[in-house]
Write a protein that holds these residues in place. Structure first.
Motif, PDB file in Angstrom:
ATOM      1  N   GLY A  32       0.820  -1.213   0.000  1.00  0.00           N
ATOM      2  CA  GLY A  32       0.000   0.000   0.000  1.00  0.00           C
ATOM      3  C   GLY A  32       0.847   1.253   0.000  1.00  0.00           C
ATOM      4  O   GLY A  32       0.526   2.234  -0.684  1.00  0.00           O
ATOM      5  N   ARG A  33       1.935   1.233   0.745  1.00  0.00           N
ATOM      6  CA  ARG A  33       2.842   2.390   0.763  1.00  0.00           C
ATOM      7  C   ARG A  33       3.474   2.597  -0.613  1.00  0.00           C
ATOM      8  O   ARG A  33       3.589   3.718  -1.085  1.00  0.00           O
ATOM      9  N   LYS A  34       3.879   1.491  -1.244  1.00  0.00           N
ATOM     10  CA  LYS A  34       4.484   1.593  -2.575  1.00  0.00           C
ATOM     11  C   LYS A  34       3.496   2.175  -3.573  1.00  0.00           C
ATOM     12  O   LYS A  34       3.847   3.011  -4.407  1.00  0.00           O
ATOM     13  N   ARG A  35       2.224   1.730  -3.520  1.00  0.00           N
ATOM     14  CA  ARG A  35       1.200   2.252  -4.427  1.00  0.00           C
ATOM     15  C   ARG A  35       0.999   3.744  -4.208  1.00  0.00           C
ATOM     16  O   ARG A  35       0.895   4.519  -5.157  1.00  0.00           O
ATOM     17  N   MET A  36       0.958   4.155  -2.949  1.00  0.00           N
ATOM     18  CA  MET A  36       0.747   5.568  -2.645  1.00  0.00           C
ATOM     19  C   MET A  36       1.915   6.416  -3.159  1.00  0.00           C
ATOM     20  O   MET A  36       1.707   7.460  -3.778  1.00  0.00           O
ATOM     21  N   ILE A  37       3.117   5.957  -2.949  1.00  0.00           N
ATOM     22  CA  ILE A  37       4.285   6.690  -3.429  1.00  0.00           C
ATOM     23  C   ILE A  37       4.280   6.769  -4.954  1.00  0.00           C
ATOM     24  O   ILE A  37       4.565   7.803  -5.539  1.00  0.00           O
ATOM     25  N   ALA A  38       3.918   5.661  -5.603  1.00  0.00           N
ATOM     26  CA  ALA A  38       3.861   5.635  -7.068  1.00  0.00           C
ATOM     27  C   ALA A  38       2.838   6.661  -7.572  1.00  0.00           C
ATOM     28  O   ALA A  38       3.092   7.363  -8.550  1.00  0.00           O
ATOM     29  N   ARG A  39       1.676   6.758  -6.905  1.00  0.00           N
ATOM     30  CA  ARG A  39       0.671   7.740  -7.298  1.00  0.00           C
ATOM     31  C   ARG A  39       1.182   9.167  -7.124  1.00  0.00           C
ATOM     32  O   ARG A  39       0.923  10.033  -7.948  1.00  0.00           O
ATOM     33  N   LEU A  40       1.898   9.396  -6.035  1.00  0.00           N
ATOM     34  CA  LEU A  40       2.429  10.741  -5.787  1.00  0.00           C
ATOM     35  C   LEU A  40       3.458  11.127  -6.852  1.00  0.00           C
ATOM     36  O   LEU A  40       3.496  12.269  -7.301  1.00  0.00           O
ATOM     37  N   ILE A  41       4.293  10.186  -7.209  1.00  0.00           N
ATOM     38  CA  ILE A  41       5.333  10.446  -8.191  1.00  0.00           C
ATOM     39  C   ILE A  41       4.753  10.693  -9.578  1.00  0.00           C
ATOM     40  O   ILE A  41       5.177  11.585 -10.298  1.00  0.00           O
ATOM     41  N   SER A  42       3.736   9.882  -9.930  1.00  0.00           N
ATOM     42  CA  SER A  42       3.152  10.012 -11.274  1.00  0.00           C
ATOM     43  C   SER A  42       2.259  11.242 -11.411  1.00  0.00           C
ATOM     44  O   SER A  42       1.929  11.635 -12.515  1.00  0.00           O
ATOM     45  N   GLY A  43       1.901  11.822 -10.312  1.00  0.00           N
ATOM     46  CA  GLY A  43       1.157  13.075 -10.344  1.00  0.00           C
ATOM     47  C   GLY A  43      -0.280  12.860 -10.372  1.00  0.00           C
ATOM     48  O   GLY A  43      -1.208  13.420 -10.594  1.00  0.00           O
TER      49      GLY A  43
END
Length: 108
Positions: free
Chosen positions: A97-108
């Protein structure tokens, strides 16, 4: 640590006790000392400052790092309630879940 800093440990210790707003007697009690005499001797410079005494004085709020090094501990920033909620929610996530959240933040 430089010799100059070591020479002023007793001065910084007294400064910290004063900053905490307690008397030497109250500081001694807070550190679990039977008598305030040892602390009085230390802050006056008549006795070397024992490490165990400084460590015990952390219980009353003395900044031990400042006493020993002359450098203040940087306080953690105070978070707004919404920031606290976001942080708590993030911490509650599993690794995926943390990885998904970080990925969303990075992708904008």
């Amino acid at each position: 640590m430089s010799i100059v800093l070591v020479e002023y440990i007793h001065v910084r210790l007294r400064e910290e006790i004063d900053r905490c707003g307690v008397s030497l007697a109250a500081a001694s009690r807070g550190a679990g000392e039977a008598s305030p005499q040892r602390l009085k001797e230390v802050v006056s410079g008549r006795q070397k400052c024992p490490a165990d005494l400084v460590a015990k004085l952390a219980a009353i709020g003395v900044d031990v790092q400042y006493v020993l090094t002359g450098e203040r501990v940087q306080a953690a920033p105070v978070l707004a309630p919404d920031e606290e909620l976001l942080l708590e929610s993030y911490r509650a996530l599993d690794v995926a879940g943390r990885k998904r959240m970080i990925a969303r933040l990075i992708s904008g």
